[in-house]
Design an enzyme around this catalytic site. Structure first.
Site, PDB file in Angstrom:
ATOM      1  N   HIS A 157     -17.008  69.898  60.944  1.00  0.00           N
ATOM      2  CA  HIS A 157     -16.411  68.654  61.449  1.00  0.00           C
ATOM      3  C   HIS A 157     -15.478  69.010  62.598  1.00  0.00           C
ATOM      4  O   HIS A 157     -14.777  70.024  62.551  1.00  0.00           O
ATOM      5  CB  HIS A 157     -15.649  67.982  60.307  1.00  0.00           C
ATOM      6  N   CYS A 211     -14.137  61.356  57.445  1.00  0.00           N
ATOM      7  CA  CYS A 211     -14.680  62.476  58.232  1.00  0.00           C
ATOM      8  C   CYS A 211     -15.615  63.362  57.421  1.00  0.00           C
ATOM      9  O   CYS A 211     -16.322  64.192  57.983  1.00  0.00           O
ATOM     10  CB  CYS A 211     -13.541  63.305  58.815  1.00  0.00           C
ATOM     11  N   ASN A 222     -12.846  63.713  68.021  1.00  0.00           N
ATOM     12  CA  ASN A 222     -13.203  63.499  66.615  1.00  0.00           C
ATOM     13  C   ASN A 222     -13.915  62.152  66.489  1.00  0.00           C
ATOM     14  O   ASN A 222     -13.282  61.106  66.593  1.00  0.00           O
ATOM     15  CB  ASN A 222     -11.934  63.541  65.761  1.00  0.00           C
TER      16      ASN A 222
HETATM   17  N1  COA Z   1       1.329  64.354  73.507  1.00  0.00           N
HETATM   18  C1  COA Z   1       2.514  64.984  73.524  1.00  0.00           C
HETATM   19  N2  COA Z   1       3.258  65.168  72.414  1.00  0.00           N
HETATM   20  C2  COA Z   1       2.760  64.702  71.264  1.00  0.00           C
HETATM   21  C3  COA Z   1       1.533  64.042  71.189  1.00  0.00           C
HETATM   22  C4  COA Z   1       0.813  63.876  72.363  1.00  0.00           C
HETATM   23  N3  COA Z   1      -0.390  63.247  72.390  1.00  0.00           N
HETATM   24  N4  COA Z   1       1.288  63.708  69.918  1.00  0.00           N
HETATM   25  C5  COA Z   1       2.340  64.126  69.208  1.00  0.00           C
HETATM   26  N5  COA Z   1       3.223  64.716  70.011  1.00  0.00           N
HETATM   27  C6  COA Z   1       4.502  65.287  69.666  1.00  0.00           C
HETATM   28  C7  COA Z   1       5.037  64.708  68.379  1.00  0.00           C
HETATM   29  O1  COA Z   1       5.717  63.502  68.624  1.00  0.00           O
HETATM   30  C8  COA Z   1       5.952  65.800  67.924  1.00  0.00           C
HETATM   31  O2  COA Z   1       7.141  65.692  68.655  1.00  0.00           O
HETATM   32  P1  COA Z   1       8.581  65.936  67.955  1.00  0.00           P
HETATM   33  O3  COA Z   1       8.513  67.349  67.459  1.00  0.00           O
HETATM   34  O4  COA Z   1       9.536  65.704  69.065  1.00  0.00           O
HETATM   35  O5  COA Z   1       8.643  64.934  66.857  1.00  0.00           O
HETATM   36  C9  COA Z   1       5.233  67.042  68.376  1.00  0.00           C
HETATM   37  O6  COA Z   1       4.342  66.654  69.404  1.00  0.00           O
HETATM   38  C10 COA Z   1       4.410  67.678  67.295  1.00  0.00           C
HETATM   39  O7  COA Z   1       4.057  68.909  67.826  1.00  0.00           O
HETATM   40  P2  COA Z   1       3.331  69.973  66.960  1.00  0.00           P
HETATM   41  O8  COA Z   1       3.959  70.122  65.624  1.00  0.00           O
HETATM   42  O9  COA Z   1       3.166  71.210  67.762  1.00  0.00           O
HETATM   43  O10 COA Z   1       1.911  69.295  66.799  1.00  0.00           O
HETATM   44  P3  COA Z   1       0.801  69.817  65.886  1.00  0.00           P
HETATM   45  O11 COA Z   1       0.552  71.240  66.164  1.00  0.00           O
HETATM   46  O12 COA Z   1       1.016  69.381  64.482  1.00  0.00           O
HETATM   47  O13 COA Z   1      -0.441  69.002  66.445  1.00  0.00           O
HETATM   48  C11 COA Z   1      -1.891  67.241  65.834  1.00  0.00           C
HETATM   49  C12 COA Z   1      -0.472  67.604  66.237  1.00  0.00           C
HETATM   50  C13 COA Z   1      -1.976  65.748  65.565  1.00  0.00           C
HETATM   51  C14 COA Z   1      -2.837  67.612  66.946  1.00  0.00           C
HETATM   52  C15 COA Z   1      -2.255  68.040  64.545  1.00  0.00           C
HETATM   53  O14 COA Z   1      -1.283  67.831  63.579  1.00  0.00           O
HETATM   54  C16 COA Z   1      -3.590  67.668  63.972  1.00  0.00           C
HETATM   55  O15 COA Z   1      -4.620  67.963  64.552  1.00  0.00           O
HETATM   56  N6  COA Z   1      -3.583  67.053  62.776  1.00  0.00           N
HETATM   57  C17 COA Z   1      -4.807  66.721  62.113  1.00  0.00           C
HETATM   58  C18 COA Z   1      -5.418  65.543  62.769  1.00  0.00           C
HETATM   59  C19 COA Z   1      -6.743  65.275  62.212  1.00  0.00           C
HETATM   60  O16 COA Z   1      -7.534  66.166  62.142  1.00  0.00           O
HETATM   61  N7  COA Z   1      -7.005  64.047  61.808  1.00  0.00           N
HETATM   62  C20 COA Z   1      -8.261  63.658  61.322  1.00  0.00           C
HETATM   63  C21 COA Z   1      -8.591  64.458  60.129  1.00  0.00           C
HETATM   64  S1  COA Z   1     -10.263  64.465  59.854  1.00  0.00           S
END
Ligand code: COA
Length: 337
Positions: free
Chosen positions: A261, A120, A291
């Site tokens: 980004h 990224c 993304n």
């Molecule tokens: N729909 C519903 N629930 C989902 C889900 C979806 N698409 N994806 C994950 N969950 C669940 C998980 O299983 C987890 O459940 P659990 O607590 O029962 O295990 C829960 O949601 C996680 O929730 P939360 O902690 O509030 O999520 P988050 O705020 O960490 O958001 C992301 C998750 C992936 C959106 C976030 O971590 C993120 O953006 N990470 C970086 C991703 C990224 O930028 N990647 C590329 C980098 S360049």
């Protein structure tokens, strides 16, 4: 390490061209594919839809038209290009490079080219490489292309990742200009390979070659430790922006436009807040694009040009974070002088 520009020519970003697949994959469709909801996706990421390429089309199907449009906007002929750098993790092939496919596709008879793998943060890395070629006098015009077909490495059964990514491509023409004219004024790049396992495509190179077991485990797809990547991204994006501006003797007040980004709206907003930037100074298109990895910054630049926020002389801060781990920023004034 921070780097400020002192070369014999300044690298100017003079035009952008983009290409997107037609198909839109909405959150409503994803609700039918995995256990998720439009509400969850919008509130946790800001994404409403993403573009998805047909499965038989590699990145060059987008990179060639994006490059052509960029050259048209710049009023430059393909034969006037010296180099093509494609920042991508999903090129058509490992060999030949997508840059070579673009070179042939647009008829850039005098250009060399190569692909650059930096996830990224690929576009910022490719722009820094192009800047170095131009400052040192080794090239006068380089097409810097950022693009990815993320749908080729996403598991549409995995709700943790499939909601996040989309496909797209953008090209920026970087030209040698006068050392005191518009252009790249500085950049700063960082790596932390210790976090490599937090965002990885396990079977994508020599470490784990494709096999029936790989396919069964889905190791050809993106895996990520979402919360770790999220926390690192928030911290590193803000740090690198602060550090680069400080190196240049500048502050958030010297930024007309932050072009970050687009990984998560909740990563972009704290970065902007730390710089003291109001919402009108931050380009966000993650709602429509998701993304797109190497493409997020050139697609956002194109949107800002279209809505009139990016103009000749605009003071722009680019910032990115991605798998590697890798992060970087670039400060420039836009356009040709
Ligand atoms: N729909 C519903 N629930 C989902 C889900 C979806 N698409 N994806 C994950 N969950 C669940 C998980 O299983 C987890 O459940 P659990 O607590 O029962 O295990 C829960 O949601 C996680 O929730 P939360 O902690 O509030 O999520 P988050 O705020 O960490 O958001 C992301 C998750 C992936 C959106 C976030 O971590 C993120 O953006 N990470 C970086 C991703 C990224 O930028 N990647 C590329 C980098 S360049």
């Amino acid at each position: 390490m921070p780097h400020t520009v002192r070369g014999r020519a300044r690298a100017q970003c003079v035009a952008v061209g983009t290409a997107l697949p037609e198909r839109r994959l909405t959150n409503a469709e994803l609700e039918r594919m995995v256990e998720t909801s439009d509400d969850w996706i919008v509130s946790r990421t800001g994404i409403r839809e993403r573009r998805i390429a047909p499965p038989d089309q590699g990145l060059s199907h987008l990179a060639i038209p994006a490059a052509r449009r960029c050259l048209d906007h710049a009023g430059v002929q393909p034969a006037e290009i010296d180099g093509i750098i494609v920042a991508t993790i999903t090129g058509d092939y490992v060999m030949p490079s997508t840059a070579n496919l673009v070179q042939h596709g647009i008829g850039a008879a005098n250009a060399w080219g190569f692909d650059l793998l930096n996830a990224c943060n690929g576009f910022v890395a490719a722009l820094s490489a192009a800047t170095a070629y131009i400052e040192s006098g080794h090239a006068r015009r380089i097409l810097v292309i950022g693009g990815d077909i993320m749908s080729s490495v996403v598991d549409y059964r995995d709700r943790n990742t499939c909601i996040l990514f989309g496909d797209g491509c953008g090209a920026v023409l970087v030209e040698a200009g006068s050392p005191d004219g518009h252009g790249v004024l500085g950049f700063e790049m960082h790596s932390d390979g210790g976090g490599g396992g937090d965002l990885i495509i396990p079977s994508s190179g020599s470490a784990m070659v494709a096999s029936a077991a790989v396919l069964e485990r889905g190791d050809q797809f993106v895996k990520q430790n979402g919360i770790v990547v999220f926390q690192q991204a928030i911290r590193r994006m803000a740090e690198v922006c602060d550090s680069l501006l400080t190196t240049l003797g500048l502050s958030g007040a010297d930024v007309d436009l932050l072009v970050p980004h687009q990984a998560n709206r909740r990563i972009i907003e704290p970065t902007a807040k730390r710089l003291g930037l109001s919402a009108d100074k931050v380009v966000i298109n993650i709602d429509r694009m998701a993304n797109t990895t190497g493409a997020t910054i050139p697609l956002a630049l194109a949107d800002a040009l279209a809505d009139g926020r990016l103009k000749s002389g605009s003071r722009v801060l680019l910032a990115a974070f991605g798998g590697g781990l890798t992060w970087g920023a670039c400060y420039l004034t836009w356009g040709r002088t």
